[in-house]
Design a protein around this motif. Sequence first.
Motif, mmCIF file in Angstrom:
data_model
loop_
_atom_site.group_PDB
_atom_site.id
_atom_site.type_symbol
_atom_site.label_atom_id
_atom_site.label_comp_id
_atom_site.label_asym_id
_atom_site.label_seq_id
_atom_site.Cartn_x
_atom_site.Cartn_y
_atom_site.Cartn_z
ATOM 1 N N ARG A 9 0.819 -1.213 0.000
ATOM 2 C CA ARG A 9 0.000 0.000 0.000
ATOM 3 C C ARG A 9 0.853 1.263 0.000
ATOM 4 O O ARG A 9 0.607 2.197 -0.767
ATOM 5 C CB ARG A 9 -0.918 -0.025 1.229
ATOM 6 C CG ARG A 9 -1.920 1.117 1.310
ATOM 7 C CD ARG A 9 -3.040 0.957 0.326
ATOM 8 N NE ARG A 9 -4.240 1.645 0.769
ATOM 9 C CZ ARG A 9 -5.287 1.877 0.008
ATOM 10 N NH1 ARG A 9 -5.270 1.465 -1.240
ATOM 11 N NH2 ARG A 9 -6.348 2.492 0.469
ATOM 12 N N LEU A 10 1.862 1.329 0.851
ATOM 13 C CA LEU A 10 2.764 2.485 0.884
ATOM 14 C C LEU A 10 3.866 2.411 -0.160
ATOM 15 O O LEU A 10 4.153 3.413 -0.827
ATOM 16 C CB LEU A 10 3.354 2.661 2.285
ATOM 17 C CG LEU A 10 2.411 3.247 3.335
ATOM 18 C CD1 LEU A 10 3.013 3.154 4.726
ATOM 19 C CD2 LEU A 10 2.050 4.696 3.001
ATOM 20 N N PRO A 11 4.527 1.252 -0.365
ATOM 21 C CA PRO A 11 5.575 1.194 -1.393
ATOM 22 C C PRO A 11 5.093 1.571 -2.790
ATOM 23 O O PRO A 11 5.835 2.199 -3.542
ATOM 24 C CB PRO A 11 6.026 -0.272 -1.338
ATOM 25 C CG PRO A 11 5.768 -0.692 0.063
ATOM 26 C CD PRO A 11 4.502 0.016 0.452
ATOM 27 N N ALA A 12 3.862 1.206 -3.144
ATOM 28 C CA ALA A 12 3.362 1.505 -4.486
ATOM 29 C C ALA A 12 3.062 2.980 -4.684
ATOM 30 O O ALA A 12 2.798 3.426 -5.801
ATOM 31 C CB ALA A 12 2.099 0.677 -4.779
ATOM 32 N N PHE A 13 3.095 3.757 -3.595
ATOM 33 C CA PHE A 13 2.896 5.200 -3.663
ATOM 34 C C PHE A 13 4.197 5.952 -3.398
ATOM 35 O O PHE A 13 4.252 7.172 -3.488
ATOM 36 C CB PHE A 13 1.836 5.612 -2.636
ATOM 37 C CG PHE A 13 1.304 7.009 -2.795
ATOM 38 C CD1 PHE A 13 0.465 7.333 -3.857
ATOM 39 C CD2 PHE A 13 1.623 7.999 -1.884
ATOM 40 C CE1 PHE A 13 -0.030 8.629 -4.006
ATOM 41 C CE2 PHE A 13 1.132 9.288 -2.019
ATOM 42 C CZ PHE A 13 0.293 9.604 -3.083
ATOM 43 N N SER A 14 5.269 5.202 -3.093
ATOM 44 C CA SER A 14 6.506 5.837 -2.633
ATOM 45 C C SER A 14 7.174 6.678 -3.712
ATOM 46 O O SER A 14 7.792 7.701 -3.407
ATOM 47 C CB SER A 14 7.490 4.774 -2.122
ATOM 48 O OG SER A 14 7.928 3.937 -3.180
ATOM 49 N N GLY A 15 7.070 6.285 -4.980
ATOM 50 C CA GLY A 15 7.666 7.068 -6.054
ATOM 51 C C GLY A 15 7.046 8.441 -6.172
ATOM 52 O O GLY A 15 7.734 9.442 -6.398
ATOM 53 N N ILE A 16 5.718 8.504 -6.020
ATOM 54 C CA ILE A 16 5.022 9.787 -6.055
ATOM 55 C C ILE A 16 5.391 10.611 -4.825
ATOM 56 O O ILE A 16 5.751 11.790 -4.923
ATOM 57 C CB ILE A 16 3.502 9.568 -6.130
ATOM 58 C CG1 ILE A 16 3.126 8.924 -7.471
ATOM 59 C CG2 ILE A 16 2.754 10.869 -5.921
ATOM 60 C CD1 ILE A 16 1.678 8.526 -7.579
#
Length: 619
Positions: A388-395
């Motif tokens: 949930r958090l890693p998949a948003f980490s780039g943004i």
Amino acid sequence: MGDLCGVCFPSEFDLQPTRFFFENAKESCLSCQIIVQTLKFFYPPSGPNLKVLLNPLETKTAILTLSDLQDEEAPSSIVYYTRSEAESRIIGMLNRLFFKILLIALAQEVGGCFETVYIEPETGKCRLYESGGEHENYVTLSHCWGSLTILTTKKNNLSLHKKSIELAALPKTFQDAIQVTRSLGIRYLWIDSLCIVQDDLEDWARESSRMASIYRDSYLTLSATSARDGSEGLFKPREVQIGCVKLTAPGSEEVIATLLARRGRKHTCFQGTHTDIWKNDGLEPLMTRAWVYQERLLSRRLLHFASDEMIWECQTMADCECGFLPTDEPVRKALRDKGDTDEANMSDRSVFEILNSREKEGTEAETQRWYQLIRNYTFLNITKDEDRLPAFSGIASSLITADNYIAGLRKDNGVRDLLWFVLSSTNPRRAKSYIAPSWSWASIIGGIGNYTIMYDYPTEWNRPGNRSLVEILESNTVKSTSDAFGRLCGGELKVRGHCIQGKIFEKDRKDWIGTSWGNHRLRLDIPSQGGMAWLPELIIDTIEDIRHAPGTSVSLLAVWVTEKRIYFLVLVQKTRFSRKLRRVGSATVAVGDLITGSFSDDMVENLLGTSPPKEFIII
């Protein structure tokens, strides 16, 4: 015959779509006859039984828009084009106003390289290549893993993959991506399943934390937009129905140009990054995936292989084969020219680019845009809850510094960032394993909104007297990897504020709206509310919490007050004997005199009490 007549275009200066009537078409008007012929081609034998609109002249192509459609397979628009610039000029002389040809320009090149798949230009063979700091163009692939078992790099085959990877062992999507990369004259291709060691947690965390730079520095991202898994490939077979109108010189039967017409496309791949993302019926498979969200926003150039056409997307433009692609450029131009305006139709890509450029850092508009990105991201599907958090980490890492980021919230805007609520239509649930503290939106798998961008609420936030009612004293999280924006295994929030007590009851059956379990079956009673607070609105975070809610005593932590409402977090004790609290929902209470509508700070004190604020720990 050179220009449009009053039937197919009543005014050269009318910027609104024009209604076209078959029965009024003039035989002497070239445009009328072209429209009639093409519509009969797509709707044989006598044309469509629906409304036909002509788009205004600003459009880059000549387009017919058809509305009141009954058949989903029927074209919603028809686009005219030619095969050569010479024919375009000839048609322009015959009819200088209506027919315009779309020209697509490519953006400038960029460099950079990470660990990639190296493709031998002569043989097409490939192997895993770890760069030593060299810089060269490379391509990235964005794809759905799906349920198909695909070849991945693991500890036990890493050395083998550095020597050679058999093409036959790769899924069709990877093989197609290699073919496209070779045709571009590029030797390097980055694919997540091959370039990240999947069973090495530290390598996975390190590489996933670099997603922003990997996709941002890529020469081009190939998007397997319509493929549900790796077996479907990039290229879809398609039947393109093309109408053909041969144009002759005035007073002659000699054909001097050929005008072609084809269906306008639905462009469903662009629904995935707009504010109406929750209307996701018919989305292309890739556009429903959470990991892909940041891959798309971060990529400088992206080529979609959609189900019915290819679509080009970059930081300055977006275009497609049919030439009729909706754009938010008018909204962006208004922002550039006049400052912040209504952004309801701005795509997430544009929102991200504006945030990333730091054009208006610290403004209210920046906060609204941040909430939009979170909201639309949380509507997407994710296979592993812990991502949930890693998949948003780039943004997140592109927009926020690590020391200002905690579990999906911004420390310098922490109080307002606490004011999220669940959107029950997405069936929100708690993660199967720990992924974030309860006060973080990331702890819930489901769609997340924020009160500050809901309905008319944004107008409340900048008025005099509106203020925070809680102070964040300390915030900390326990990271489970080296990624500052990634996975967590613990976290606490120490706050000082006012808590009032309430109790949740189930409504009388006659007051239910619908029969399924949901927030509509619950009511919140606040014994201390008196006559100055009314209409408490309760949103419990998950179905599990809702089922256990009736009869539960809750602590309501006051977070923010406006001239209309007080916003609360709904908290319960972690255990019976614990002083630590966990979030189970959110609530709002309308404040003011029910008869006169007047509001004062005394009314807030009457509800919250006059005793000093206390300290609480939320986990």
